[in-house]
Design a protein around this motif. Structure first.
Motif, short mmCIF file in Angstrom:
data_model
loop_
_atom_site.label_atom_id
_atom_site.label_comp_id
_atom_site.label_asym_id
_atom_site.label_seq_id
_atom_site.Cartn_x
_atom_site.Cartn_y
_atom_site.Cartn_z
N UNK A 121 -2.76 -4.63 7.47
CA UNK A 121 -3.84 -3.72 7.10
C UNK A 121 -4.14 -3.84 5.61
N UNK A 122 -3.09 -3.86 4.80
CA UNK A 122 -3.29 -4.00 3.35
C UNK A 122 -3.92 -5.34 3.02
N UNK A 123 -3.45 -6.40 3.67
CA UNK A 123 -3.99 -7.73 3.37
C UNK A 123 -5.50 -7.78 3.67
N UNK A 124 -5.91 -7.25 4.82
CA UNK A 124 -7.32 -7.29 5.20
C UNK A 124 -8.19 -6.50 4.22
N UNK A 125 -7.75 -5.29 3.90
CA UNK A 125 -8.53 -4.46 2.98
C UNK A 125 -8.58 -5.07 1.59
#
Length: 369
Positions: A356-360
């Protein structure tokens, strides 16, 4: 002044460590002051952010003069704790899923999403769009207490943007919009009598049988809205009636919850309910508007492309509906399996938190030229 129980969040912690730290600060709805203090303190040292506190909600925003503004929000309260705090890290070789899991109240709903947002709020000094980060209280309780609604009413200038992302659990994929919800009470009435002389009365509990039959026969529809399939539901969630063991009851009530697709308003849903239960006394107890997917907005299309997964519908109600009512298209995007929210064994994959952090981070850091 910070709460005496104040616990500082490590500014160098990664999103998994932040999730664990947030979960270890109890913040059941109505008791969010300590975690709000920790969030505010975590952000105060970031020169690129303007930080505003309203009650137990915290807002941090960039003022870079970008053409577009994204609102990214998450609630900081949880449902009551049930021997599931402090959190535990469960290694892959002993977890039921065969992957590393973080266990504890709030891991799914939704401190994993909040942790990702906090990490990015500090890290993204020069994002591609201006960002308003919002962390708010009292989401898990009655609508009038909802911190996002309270903030929007008190400071509408803080809740503006071209697109919004709500960190509700979605398995780190995009879930568009949400179903609406209406709760009603359907009553039948009779006449009291001694149960030894039942023929002298009218049994209100017996009279409710056609209502239960209609509920049992209901076949939930699947409604396609802007390419997403929303499954509806109509269910009894409570029933009451009876006076004493030797009295024919003169009143019975069934509490019913209708989850309807966002192709109709709550008024239309209520009109349908009154028609479906025609001939019975119907009282509306509560209503929440649904939200259309909002995936046709330019920023939404960009975000979907960046995440690279097929959007799905959100069946439960979330605050994307509040953003929708404010004219801001919004989606749900956060780590965690929604089916584990509020469960006593609530747990989230640490890999999902990182994904989730990587995508955002990738989306908010890209350069549109």
């Amino acid at each position: 002044m910070a709460d005496p129980a104040f616990t500082a969040l490590d500014p160098l912690a990664d999103s998994v460590e932040l999730t664990r730290a947030l979960c270890d600060i109890p913040s059941v709805s109505g008791d969010e002051r300590t975690v709000a203090d920790a969030i505010e303190e975590f952000l105060r040292g970031s020169a690129h952010l303007e930080v505003v506190r309203h009650g137990n909600s915290v807002v941090a925003r960039t003022r870079l003069g970008r053409e577009r503004r994204v609102v990214i929000a998450g609630h900081i309260d949880t449902v009551p704790i049930n021997d599931n705090v402090p959190s535990r890290l469960i290694p892959a070789d002993v977890s039921d899923e065969g992957i590393e899991m973080l266990w504890g109240r709030g891991t799914v709903d939704m401190k994993g999403g909040v942790a990702v947002q906090l990490r990015l709020a500090r890290d993204l000094v020069d994002p591609s769009a201006d960002i308003t980060w919002i962390w708010y209280d009292n989401e898990e309780v009655s609508a009038e207490l909802n911190g996002l609604g309270v903030l929007a009413a008190a400071h509408p200038e803080l809740v503006v943007g071209d697109f919004a992302i709500l960190g509700e659990p979605s398995n780190s994929t995009i879930e568009g919009g949400c179903n609406g919800s209406v709760r009603i009470e359907v009553r039948t009435f009779g006449r009291r009598a001694h149960s030894a002389r039942a023929w002298m009365g009218e049994n209100a509990i017996h009279a409710i049988a056609p209502v239960l039959q209609r509920l049992a026969e209901f076949e939930p529809a699947t409604v396609t809205v802007e390419g997403l399939d929303y499954r509806e539901g109509l269910n009894a969630v409570g029933i009451s009636g009876g006076v004493a063991g030797n009295v024919i009851p003169d009143e019975c009530m069934v509490h019913i919850n209708y989850r309807f697709a966002p192709n109709r308003s709550s008024e239309q849903a209520i009109a349908w309910l009154r028609e479906y239960f025609d001939g019975f006394d119907v009282t509306v107890v509560d209503r929440s508007e649904g939200a259309r997917p909002g995936l046709d907005a330019a920023l939404a299309r960009e975000f979907v492309a960046a995440v690279g997964t097929e959007p799905a519908p959100k069946y439960g109600w979330t605050d994307v509906a509040r953003f929708s009512a404010l004219g801001i298209p919004a989606v749900n995007f956060g780590p965690g399996d929604p089916s584990l929210a509020h469960a006593d064994d609530e747990r989230v994959s640490t890999a999902q938190i990182r994904e989730c952090e990587r995508s955002l981070r990738a989306w908010l850091s890209h350069d549109d030229g």
